[in-house]
Each structure stands twice: as C-alpha cells, then as structure tokens.
Design a protein around this motif. Sequence first.
Motif, PDB file in Angstrom:
ATOM      1  N   ALA A 133      28.138  42.986  42.693  1.00 18.77           N
ATOM      2  CA  ALA A 133      29.297  43.570  42.016  1.00 18.77           C
ATOM      3  C   ALA A 133      30.559  43.416  42.842  1.00 18.77           C
ATOM      4  O   ALA A 133      30.523  43.275  44.069  1.00 18.77           O
ATOM      5  CB  ALA A 133      29.048  45.054  41.740  1.00 18.77           C
ATOM      6  N   LEU A 134      31.683  43.468  42.167  1.00 18.19           N
ATOM      7  CA  LEU A 134      32.970  43.489  42.846  1.00 18.19           C
ATOM      8  C   LEU A 134      33.137  44.826  43.569  1.00 18.19           C
ATOM      9  O   LEU A 134      32.877  45.885  42.995  1.00 18.19           O
ATOM     10  CB  LEU A 134      34.102  43.304  41.843  1.00 18.19           C
ATOM     11  CG  LEU A 134      34.190  41.936  41.171  1.00 18.19           C
ATOM     12  CD1 LEU A 134      35.179  41.985  40.021  1.00 18.19           C
ATOM     13  CD2 LEU A 134      34.598  40.871  42.182  1.00 18.19           C
ATOM     14  N   ARG A 135      33.569  44.769  44.803  1.00 15.74           N
ATOM     15  CA  ARG A 135      33.806  45.998  45.564  1.00 15.74           C
ATOM     16  C   ARG A 135      34.872  46.843  44.880  1.00 15.74           C
ATOM     17  O   ARG A 135      34.763  48.072  44.787  1.00 15.74           O
ATOM     18  CB  ARG A 135      34.238  45.643  46.990  1.00 15.74           C
ATOM     19  CG  ARG A 135      34.597  46.840  47.852  1.00 15.74           C
ATOM     20  CD  ARG A 135      33.391  47.670  48.198  1.00 15.74           C
ATOM     21  NE  ARG A 135      32.459  46.952  49.065  1.00 15.74           N
ATOM     22  CZ  ARG A 135      31.298  47.445  49.465  1.00 15.74           C
ATOM     23  NH1 ARG A 135      30.893  48.639  49.039  1.00 15.74           N
ATOM     24  NH2 ARG A 135      30.504  46.733  50.256  1.00 15.74           N
ATOM     25  N   ASP A 136      35.894  46.205  44.377  1.00 15.78           N
ATOM     26  CA  ASP A 136      36.960  46.913  43.666  1.00 15.78           C
ATOM     27  C   ASP A 136      37.296  46.145  42.389  1.00 15.78           C
ATOM     28  O   ASP A 136      38.164  45.270  42.391  1.00 15.78           O
ATOM     29  CB  ASP A 136      38.197  47.050  44.553  1.00 15.78           C
ATOM     30  CG  ASP A 136      39.302  47.854  43.883  1.00 15.78           C
ATOM     31  OD1 ASP A 136      39.026  48.472  42.825  1.00 15.78           O
ATOM     32  OD2 ASP A 136      40.427  47.859  44.399  1.00 15.78           O
ATOM     33  N   PRO A 137      36.600  46.451  41.287  1.00 17.24           N
ATOM     34  CA  PRO A 137      36.857  45.699  40.057  1.00 17.24           C
ATOM     35  C   PRO A 137      38.197  46.045  39.399  1.00 17.24           C
ATOM     36  O   PRO A 137      38.677  45.303  38.548  1.00 17.24           O
ATOM     37  CB  PRO A 137      35.697  46.108  39.154  1.00 17.24           C
ATOM     38  CG  PRO A 137      35.291  47.454  39.644  1.00 17.24           C
ATOM     39  CD  PRO A 137      35.535  47.448  41.126  1.00 17.24           C
ATOM     40  N   ARG A 138      38.807  47.171  39.821  1.00 20.50           N
ATOM     41  CA  ARG A 138      40.063  47.601  39.221  1.00 20.50           C
ATOM     42  C   ARG A 138      41.224  47.261  40.151  1.00 20.50           C
ATOM     43  O   ARG A 138      41.253  47.692  41.301  1.00 20.50           O
ATOM     44  CB  ARG A 138      40.046  49.106  38.950  1.00 20.50           C
ATOM     45  CG  ARG A 138      38.982  49.572  37.980  1.00 20.50           C
ATOM     46  CD  ARG A 138      38.996  51.093  37.874  1.00 20.50           C
ATOM     47  NE  ARG A 138      37.971  51.590  36.984  1.00 20.50           N
ATOM     48  CZ  ARG A 138      36.715  51.803  37.330  1.00 20.50           C
ATOM     49  NH1 ARG A 138      36.333  51.564  38.584  1.00 20.50           N
ATOM     50  NH2 ARG A 138      35.839  52.261  36.466  1.00 20.50           N
ATOM     51  N   ARG A 139      42.179  46.518  39.633  1.00 19.99           N
ATOM     52  CA  ARG A 139      43.412  46.279  40.374  1.00 19.99           C
ATOM     53  C   ARG A 139      44.482  45.784  39.400  1.00 19.99           C
ATOM     54  O   ARG A 139      44.186  45.154  38.392  1.00 19.99           O
ATOM     55  CB  ARG A 139      43.215  45.274  41.510  1.00 19.99           C
ATOM     56  CG  ARG A 139      42.755  43.889  41.122  1.00 19.99           C
ATOM     57  CD  ARG A 139      42.717  42.987  42.374  1.00 19.99           C
ATOM     58  NE  ARG A 139      42.428  41.604  42.044  1.00 19.99           N
ATOM     59  CZ  ARG A 139      41.219  41.060  42.125  1.00 19.99           C
ATOM     60  NH1 ARG A 139      40.195  41.793  42.502  1.00 19.99           N
ATOM     61  NH2 ARG A 139      41.048  39.783  41.834  1.00 19.99           N
ATOM     62  N   ASP A 140      45.703  46.140  39.709  1.00 23.06           N
ATOM     63  CA  ASP A 140      46.859  45.720  38.907  1.00 23.06           C
ATOM     64  C   ASP A 140      46.707  46.115  37.438  1.00 23.06           C
ATOM     65  O   ASP A 140      47.066  45.360  36.529  1.00 23.06           O
ATOM     66  CB  ASP A 140      47.063  44.202  39.010  1.00 23.06           C
ATOM     67  CG  ASP A 140      47.270  43.728  40.441  1.00 23.06           C
ATOM     68  OD1 ASP A 140      47.902  44.479  41.212  1.00 23.06           O
ATOM     69  OD2 ASP A 140      46.780  42.627  40.781  1.00 23.06           O
ATOM     70  N   GLY A 141      46.164  47.321  37.210  1.00 23.09           N
ATOM     71  CA  GLY A 141      46.048  47.818  35.849  1.00 23.09           C
ATOM     72  C   GLY A 141      44.970  47.154  35.016  1.00 23.09           C
ATOM     73  O   GLY A 141      44.945  47.306  33.795  1.00 23.09           O
ATOM     74  N   HIS A 142      44.062  46.422  35.665  1.00 20.11           N
ATOM     75  CA  HIS A 142      43.002  45.721  34.945  1.00 20.11           C
ATOM     76  C   HIS A 142      41.645  45.995  35.602  1.00 20.11           C
ATOM     77  O   HIS A 142      41.565  46.323  36.794  1.00 20.11           O
ATOM     78  CB  HIS A 142      43.254  44.207  34.945  1.00 20.11           C
ATOM     79  CG  HIS A 142      44.431  43.781  34.137  1.00 20.11           C
ATOM     80  ND1 HIS A 142      45.726  43.941  34.595  1.00 20.11           N
ATOM     81  CD2 HIS A 142      44.518  43.193  32.911  1.00 20.11           C
ATOM     82  CE1 HIS A 142      46.574  43.477  33.672  1.00 20.11           C
ATOM     83  NE2 HIS A 142      45.859  43.008  32.638  1.00 20.11           N
ATOM     84  N   VAL A 143      40.584  45.864  34.817  1.00 18.35           N
ATOM     85  CA  VAL A 143      39.235  45.835  35.349  1.00 18.35           C
ATOM     86  C   VAL A 143      38.713  44.422  35.142  1.00 18.35           C
ATOM     87  O   VAL A 143      39.022  43.772  34.137  1.00 18.35           O
ATOM     88  CB  VAL A 143      38.323  46.876  34.657  1.00 18.35           C
ATOM     89  CG1 VAL A 143      38.185  46.604  33.171  1.00 18.35           C
ATOM     90  CG2 VAL A 143      36.952  46.931  35.328  1.00 18.35           C
ATOM     91  N   HIS A 144      37.956  43.932  36.116  1.00 14.47           N
ATOM     92  CA  HIS A 144      37.563  42.526  36.112  1.00 14.47           C
ATOM     93  C   HIS A 144      36.065  42.357  35.879  1.00 14.47           C
ATOM     94  O   HIS A 144      35.249  43.077  36.452  1.00 14.47           O
ATOM     95  CB  HIS A 144      37.954  41.861  37.435  1.00 14.47           C
ATOM     96  CG  HIS A 144      39.430  41.761  37.631  1.00 14.47           C
ATOM     97  ND1 HIS A 144      40.215  42.841  38.005  1.00 14.47           N
ATOM     98  CD2 HIS A 144      40.276  40.706  37.492  1.00 14.47           C
ATOM     99  CE1 HIS A 144      41.470  42.452  38.093  1.00 14.47           C
ATOM    100  NE2 HIS A 144      41.543  41.168  37.790  1.00 14.47           N
TER     101      HIS A 144
END
Length: 371
Positions: free
Chosen positions: A57-68
């Motif tokens: 998994a992504l360590r931080d899937p949320r950034r810049d107002g988006h989830v990845h």
Amino acid sequence: MTHALDALVFGPGDVDLSRSPLAGKIDGETYVLGAFNPGMTRLADGNLLLMVRVAEALRDPRRDGHVHAVRWDEGGYALDPWPLSAVDTADPRKFLVAGSGWRVMALTSLSWLLPVELDPEGRRVEAVHYDRAIAPTRSYQCYGVEDARISRVGGRYLMTTCSVSPERHCTTLYTSDDALDWTLDGIVLDHQNKDMLVFEGLIGGEYWAQTRPLGDLYFAYPPGSEWRSGPSINLARSPDGRHWRPHDRPGIRPHAATDATARMGGGAPPILTDAGWLTLWHGVEPSGIVGKYRTYWSILDRDDPSVTLRTEHKPLLEANPALTEPLADRMYVEDVVFTTGIADAGDHYVVASGEADLACRITHIPKEAFA
C-alpha cells in the motif's frame, strides 16, 4: 479447542520490499498493509509452501486533495488521483467512488503473491522465494492478484487466484509441476465469482470445484425454510480443470438458525478423508464494515459433493487477539480469520489462515476434531 500449534508464522514485517515486484516503479513510499490469506500445499520434499498475498500500500495515499489508487500498467505501475470530495475512504483498504448508481471502488494497495517455504509442520520459515513472486501481467489483473488456493490433482498443482480490475473481478488459474514455477492459464470464472477451490482429486473422472458467485440480488427462500438467502458455496465441474460448468444442485448454504454464517464462502480446498470430502469454509456474521469471519467445517459425500453428510455450527477457528497483540500498531480490522489451506500431517492437519487481513496463521488441528 486447544491446538499443539497456533501461531503467526509470517507477517508484514517479514517482507523485504526492496525485492518487491513494485520496487522502484512507484512514485511514492509503500509499506506492507498485510501479508496474509496464504494458499498452501505440500512440496515434493515434504516442506510446505505458502503462497502469501502481500498487499503493498501507499504510505500516504492522500495528498493534494486526492486519494490515489495503485494500478499495474503495461511495463510499470501508475498512481491514479481521485478527488477526496468524490469518494468514501472509511475503509483503509479501498475507497468507494460516488455517483455511479451502483458500488464502484478502487484500491489503495496492490496485491501480489510471495512463495514462502516452511518446514513440514509449518513451524518455521525455510526460504522466501522472491524470484518466483507472482505479480500482475494482464490488464484484468491491474489492481492485483489476490487470495491463492492450491490443489494437487493427479500430480499437477492447480492454483486459483482472484484477479482484480475495472474490466472484471474474476478467477484466474495458474498451473505448475512443482508448485514453485507457475504458468498463467488465464480466466476460468468470470465477474465476481470468488473463492474457487478445486477438490484435491477427481470425482467420476471429472474435476470439481467450489465457487462463490456474488451479487446484489438474492431471491427469498419460502417462510419457514431452514436456509437463508445470500452468498453461498456453489459447485462446478470440468473435464480438464480449465473449462467449468455450474453443477445443477447447490452446495453449502447459509442456515436460517444463525446469523454467524449469514454470508459464507470457501476456505481450504476440499480433501478426501475416510468419511468423505472435508471442506473448511468461512462464515461471516454481519458487524461493522467488514463483519466477523470464522472458520467452519463440513463433510461432503465422496461421490456427490452437493450432499452434506455432516456439518458443525460451532466454529473451528475464530480470530485470536493474543496472536496479533504484538502487531497492534498495524491492525486495521478485527475479528477476522480466513482459512485458505490444509495439509495432512499424520494424526493432525496443518491449517493455514489469514489472521486479521494482516499475517499468516498456522494451526494444528487433530483429526479427531472432525469425527
């Protein structure tokens, strides 16, 4: 019930992500969300092989107002940004996309399969075969390869997996002569038919399998029926292990007398015993987002597996919080044990399960438990 061995033998901290199929191919730090739900079989030398599902998994899937979402793309991997305002991220494993009129989801992790070799009793890890890991290679696997189940039939190993993509949520088949080097044979069951378990032996010269088709609509049993409508375990037959036809009669169905198995699906591939086919399966009691998963067992007729000879409404295995207590900081679901493999070990069986969608659990269960 007490067991001679009931322990976690492989978990997220045991995975070397520098040797992951995704290493160096994603723009972002990843971690192991879980190393769990292992398919299991016995190798020619007597050792056990776990085919562990690694959810990276992504360590931080949320950034810049988006989830990845993580997605395999031809020749590499992509991160797809989704506006946080358009999705529901209540479940850390996935997010739901709003506005479709039906459930649409994407994953914040991508699953691949890691072969882990254990000693014959499943007590210790002997080798981890990163060079034989199985990762997505087709567009219908772009969100990952999940939950292997391994059967040995006539000297050949058959491994079913769940392949996930926007195209379809399907069952795929891998075959092998040694359970280490696998060949992808392609899709064998189409959309949302999960938990396909091939019986470890032919019946009337045919391959048989348990299946579990999903849907959003189930027709009601009549008032007073002993059965409950909902996801159940069906049966299919095949002349060659590749081309499957649903069996006319149903398999194991949810019982109206209990909520603990309101939803059910296959666990370990059925094995033949003196009493008939022993099948371990999971029942899900509705609770919270995920539900409470437990392992149950049934004995099926050796000539007609649609006939259940015996079943036990008391769970064989339940989640064991004492096992995951050292991993408390990694926990994201509770009350989940998901059995995925069984091997004969003389007076007992070695049973493999995923614990809390986090780690691999090995349990020794005496054969007398099924008497």
